[in-house]
Design a protein around this motif. Structure first.
Motif, short mmCIF file in Angstrom:
data_model
loop_
_atom_site.label_atom_id
_atom_site.label_comp_id
_atom_site.label_asym_id
_atom_site.label_seq_id
_atom_site.Cartn_x
_atom_site.Cartn_y
_atom_site.Cartn_z
N THR A 99 -15.64 4.97 39.23
CA THR A 99 -15.05 6.29 38.99
C THR A 99 -14.59 6.42 37.54
O THR A 99 -14.87 7.42 36.88
CB THR A 99 -13.86 6.54 39.92
OG1 THR A 99 -14.28 6.37 41.28
CG2 THR A 99 -13.31 7.94 39.75
N ASP A 136 -16.37 8.79 34.30
CA ASP A 136 -15.62 9.84 33.60
C ASP A 136 -16.09 9.96 32.15
O ASP A 136 -16.00 11.03 31.56
CB ASP A 136 -14.12 9.52 33.65
CG ASP A 136 -13.27 10.65 33.12
OD1 ASP A 136 -13.39 11.77 33.64
OD2 ASP A 136 -12.49 10.42 32.18
N GLU A 190 -14.45 13.51 40.42
CA GLU A 190 -14.04 12.13 40.65
C GLU A 190 -13.14 12.00 41.88
O GLU A 190 -13.10 10.95 42.52
CB GLU A 190 -13.31 11.59 39.42
CG GLU A 190 -14.19 11.50 38.19
CD GLU A 190 -13.41 11.08 36.97
OE1 GLU A 190 -12.18 10.85 37.08
OE2 GLU A 190 -14.01 10.97 35.89
#
Length: 432
Positions: free
Chosen positions: A29, A33, A211
């Motif tokens: 995750t 980003d 996310e």
């Protein structure tokens, strides 16, 4: 004898493989980003404002860690993705509004990332831009559809580690580390329109709603892989404090890694582009190309390969995030552990997101303007989605004994208020 052999086998494994096994969904995750669009945003921050926005990497880190830990804990405790939990406990119009904007935003972002990857790959390997677009889309779709979940997760973790090229890049150029430290810890914040707009773009890039869906759903995938649950919407076996602490450690480390990469991208851009008066960067590929005459071929190559790696990592995550959100909203089964034949609707959304993202590049709108529009869309759903995440993770009837500790709860509400103010500022100030 077997136990001893197993221990020896683990010790004999390469360090990288052992590290990849230790990392969980939070690391994926965090690294996703830093997609090509984010790289372009961070590069613009360094090019236009020098070192003066380095502080944002430190400021956003605790908030990112807190909200992703909440999402991961929701998935682990309930055994359900975020959209499924919202469907069970909130009004359907709210759910459908959030999911619709989420899918549209992800698709536009995928399109912009595909463009950045193709343009960057073309800088290194001089083949047609549209050929690279086609290769990236087909390769991404095949990886998601054909690879078993465990192999796919390991692939994403490996690509996440590849983002360390941006840390290495900083050591290929001349850096005044005393000046960097001073700018980080004692920033000179400005309150003019350009500075605030870029600041909003940075915050919108780091606090990304896709996310939230990905984190919760990947924790469910881990539960399925460990045979703690076998069917969607089934409560997992008893959660332990040790498991919750691992979710917290994993998400915190993932967000730290993400912000470390963010920090060094801003740093490299400030020390190269900014110092040479190149203040406007439309895409990450433009940044890579501008670096070649300024910082040399090695810096250019590392920066460019980082863009390609970031796209290969983030595009599958965005597409899968859309699929998890849609599947949760309509109560479809959703698991990367299953095959395309077993769950055609779920995989259909993934494939559709990638293909429509490809078509986005045919629109007569510059990619950086598309990214601004996605920032507005993200701004629309961030406050209500943050509200739901904080509310769900503090609800004892949903989370049992694993509700938010007081400090985490406070940080969540502060982030909610901050993003609400950022949305107002985004709507007040005109875009590009």
């Amino acid at each position: 004898m077997n136990h001893t052999s197993g221990q020896e086998s683990k010790r004999a494994q390469p360090l990288l493989l052992r590290l990849l096994r230790r990392l969980g969904p939070g690391f994926i995750t965090g690294t996703s980003d830093d997609d090509p669009s984010a790289i372009g945003t961070y590069t613009q921050a360094g090019a236009q404002f020098g070192l003066s926005q380095l502080w944002t990497a430190l400021f956003t880190f605790p908030f990112m860690a807190v909200i992703q830990e909440m999402c991961g804990r929701i998935g682990w405790v309930t055994g359900q993705g975020l959209a499924t939990v919202i469907r069970h406990h909130y009004a359907r119009p709210i759910l459908f509004f959030i999911v619709f904007i989420q899918v549209v935003t992800n698709t536009i972002n995928i399109g912009a990332d595909l463009s950045a990857m193709a343009a960057s790959a073309q800088l290194v390997w001089h083949i047609s831009y549209y050929f690279w677009l086609f290769i990236v889309v087909v390769g991404t779709v095949l990886l998601i559809v054909l690879l078993p979940y465990r192999i796919y997760a390991a692939y994403l973790k490996f690509l996440g580690l590849a983002l360390l090229t941006y840390v290495v890049t900083a050591f290929t150029i001349t850096v005044n580390w005393r000046e960097v430290l001073s700018a980080t810890l004692n920033p000179k914040i400005r309150f003019d329109k350009d500075y605030l707009l870029n600041l909003i773009a940075v915050f919108g890039t780091t606090i990304s709603p896709y996310e939230f869906f990905w984190q919760a759903s990947e924790e469910v995938e881990e539960l399925i892989a460990e045979h703690k649950i076998t069917k969607d919407d089934k409560q997992p076996s008893a959660t332990t404090l040790q498991e919750i602490l691992f979710v917290r450690w994993d998400t915190t480390f993932g967000m730290f890694f993400s912000n470390l990469i963010m920090y060094f991208i801003i740093l490299v851009a400030a020390m190269t582009l900014g110092r040479h008066g190149i203040n406007n960067i439309d895409t990450a590929a433009d940044a890579a190309n501008a670096l070649r005459p300024l910082a040399g071929p090695l810096t250019f190559l590392l920066f460019t390969l980082g863009i390609v790696s970031a796209g290969l990592l983030s595009i599958p995550v965005m597409a899968a995030s859309s699929a998890y959100a849609v599947a949760g909203a309509f109560n479809w089964p959703a698991s990367l552990a299953k095959t395309f034949r077993q769950e055609p609707a779920f995989y259909g959304v993934i494939v559709g997101s990638a293909l429509v993202g490809l078509l986005v590049n045919l629109l007569p709108i510059p990619p950086f303007k598309l990214l601004y529009y996605t920032a507005i869309l993200n701004g629309l759903i961030s406050p209500p989605l943050l509200f739901m995440v904080v509310h769900i993770s503090s609800n004892r009837s949903i989370m049992g004994p694993y509700t938010n500790p007081p400090l985490i709860q406070l940080a969540g509400w502060v982030l909610f208020a901050f993003m609400a103010v950022a949305l107002i500022a985004l709507l007040v100030f005109p875009g590009p």
